[in-house]
Write an enzyme that holds these catalytic residues in place. Structure first.
Site, PDB file in Angstrom:
ATOM      1  N   HIS A  45      66.441  36.179  44.973  1.00  0.00           N
ATOM      2  CA  HIS A  45      67.472  36.881  44.203  1.00  0.00           C
ATOM      3  C   HIS A  45      68.071  35.886  43.222  1.00  0.00           C
ATOM      4  O   HIS A  45      67.822  34.679  43.343  1.00  0.00           O
ATOM      5  CB  HIS A  45      68.557  37.398  45.161  1.00  0.00           C
ATOM      6  CG  HIS A  45      69.084  36.285  46.016  1.00  0.00           C
ATOM      7  ND1 HIS A  45      68.644  36.076  47.311  1.00  0.00           N
ATOM      8  CD2 HIS A  45      69.938  35.270  45.732  1.00  0.00           C
ATOM      9  CE1 HIS A  45      69.218  34.994  47.788  1.00  0.00           C
ATOM     10  NE2 HIS A  45      70.009  34.475  46.856  1.00  0.00           N
ATOM     11  N   HIS A 131      68.736  30.625  38.115  1.00  0.00           N
ATOM     12  CA  HIS A 131      67.396  30.295  38.618  1.00  0.00           C
ATOM     13  C   HIS A 131      67.128  31.131  39.866  1.00  0.00           C
ATOM     14  O   HIS A 131      68.059  31.662  40.477  1.00  0.00           O
ATOM     15  CB  HIS A 131      67.320  28.804  38.989  1.00  0.00           C
ATOM     16  CG  HIS A 131      68.207  28.462  40.145  1.00  0.00           C
ATOM     17  ND1 HIS A 131      69.556  28.211  40.002  1.00  0.00           N
ATOM     18  CD2 HIS A 131      67.947  28.375  41.475  1.00  0.00           C
ATOM     19  CE1 HIS A 131      70.080  27.972  41.187  1.00  0.00           C
ATOM     20  NE2 HIS A 131      69.128  28.074  42.111  1.00  0.00           N
TER      21      HIS A 131
HETATM   22  P1  2AM Z   1      70.263  29.161  45.502  1.00  0.00           P
HETATM   23  O1  2AM Z   1      69.175  30.158  45.511  1.00  0.00           O
HETATM   24  O2  2AM Z   1      70.754  28.817  44.182  1.00  0.00           O
HETATM   25  O3  2AM Z   1      69.973  27.977  46.403  1.00  0.00           O
HETATM   26  C1  2AM Z   1      72.364  32.604  49.811  1.00  0.00           C
HETATM   27  O4  2AM Z   1      72.455  31.597  50.767  1.00  0.00           O
HETATM   28  C2  2AM Z   1      72.321  32.037  48.409  1.00  0.00           C
HETATM   29  O5  2AM Z   1      73.531  31.363  48.139  1.00  0.00           O
HETATM   30  C3  2AM Z   1      71.199  31.047  48.258  1.00  0.00           C
HETATM   31  O6  2AM Z   1      70.144  31.672  47.591  1.00  0.00           O
HETATM   32  C4  2AM Z   1      71.804  29.910  47.467  1.00  0.00           C
HETATM   33  O7  2AM Z   1      71.441  29.946  46.143  1.00  0.00           O
HETATM   34  C5  2AM Z   1      73.261  30.189  47.398  1.00  0.00           C
HETATM   35  N1  2AM Z   1      74.072  29.048  47.839  1.00  0.00           N
HETATM   36  C6  2AM Z   1      74.863  28.332  47.049  1.00  0.00           C
HETATM   37  N2  2AM Z   1      75.505  27.399  47.742  1.00  0.00           N
HETATM   38  C7  2AM Z   1      75.095  27.490  49.010  1.00  0.00           C
HETATM   39  C8  2AM Z   1      75.410  26.786  50.208  1.00  0.00           C
HETATM   40  N3  2AM Z   1      76.292  25.786  50.235  1.00  0.00           N
HETATM   41  N4  2AM Z   1      74.764  27.164  51.316  1.00  0.00           N
HETATM   42  C9  2AM Z   1      73.879  28.160  51.280  1.00  0.00           C
HETATM   43  N5  2AM Z   1      73.574  28.873  50.195  1.00  0.00           N
HETATM   44  C10 2AM Z   1      74.171  28.555  49.058  1.00  0.00           C
END
Ligand code: 2AM
Length: 195
Positions: A45, A131
């Site tokens: 996503h 991204h």
């Molecule tokens: P990312 O795809 O940019 O890594 C759900 O966990 C979403 O939240 C993940 O896809 C992740 O995005 C984002 N995310 C951002 N900060 C996070 C964190 N500290 N821990 C887990 N997920 C995070």
């Protein structure tokens, strides 16, 4: 004890993009490397904001604030194209597919961030860099192993994985399990309809 849910806000992708990202994951996974955690293609996503553990009683005000913010935007197109790494190809930690988007996406993300601050949710300090995370690489892996992934992904640097009209934003719950996270859409908030 107060009940909390681990939440994040994201844009869901269309089936074509999921399918194309699943295809390249199959290609890239051919040489198996246990140190790489691939995201289940169905779970990919576009994250707008990660909220983390949020008290359950705050969810209705959160949804209401989100609803009003999101409804201020007209639908817009995004194109999913190319691959890359964070922080860079020599020290890859995240392998991603790129998102080409108009300024509206950046405004949507920053308006959500600002609106949520009014209900006590801290703003994101890092600049928004749209991204789609395909895989996460471990920092315990020898650099020689990690640096193979960006090389394998290089042929997809200019590949278009699909495009779509963004018409809604989704509030997700993330449940961590030993077999990986389970994402559940709690509420889908429409952008302003032109029809
Ligand atoms: P990312 O795809 O940019 O890594 C759900 O966990 C979403 O939240 C993940 O896809 C992740 O995005 C984002 N995310 C951002 N900060 C996070 C964190 N500290 N821990 C887990 N997920 C995070």
């Amino acid at each position: 004890m107060q009940e909390t849910l681990r939440l994040f806000i994201a844009i869901e992708l269309n089936p074509e993009i999921h399918l194309n990202l699943a295809r390249i994951a199959v290609e890239l996974k051919k040489e198996r490397n246990d140190e790489i955690r691939w995201v289940n293609p169905d779970n990919i996503h576009l994250t707008l904001k990660f909220l983390g553990d949020t008290p359950q009683r705050n969810i209705s005000s959160l949804s209401e604030t989100l609803k009003q913010t999101v409804f201020g935007f007209l639908p817009f197109e995004i194109v999913v194209k190319g691959t890359g790494c964070f922080p860079d190809a020599r020290h890859p930690r995240v392998l991603w597919a790129g998102v080409n988007a108009p300024v509206t996406l950046f405004e949507l993300q920053s308006n959500i961030d600002r609106a949520l601050l009014t209900i006590g949710i801290p703003k994101e300090n890092r600049p928004f860099s749209p991204h789609l995370t395909l895989a996460r690489l471990s920092d315990r892996t020898p650099e020689a192993v990690n640096s193979k992934e960006p090389q394998k992904a290089a042929p997809f640097q200019n590949t278009v994985f699909g495009q779509m009209l963004v018409e809604r934003v989704t509030l997700f719950q993330s449940t961590l399990t030993p077999r990986g996270p389970i994402y559940t859409a709690l509420v889908r908030l429409p952008l302003k309809s032109t029809g």
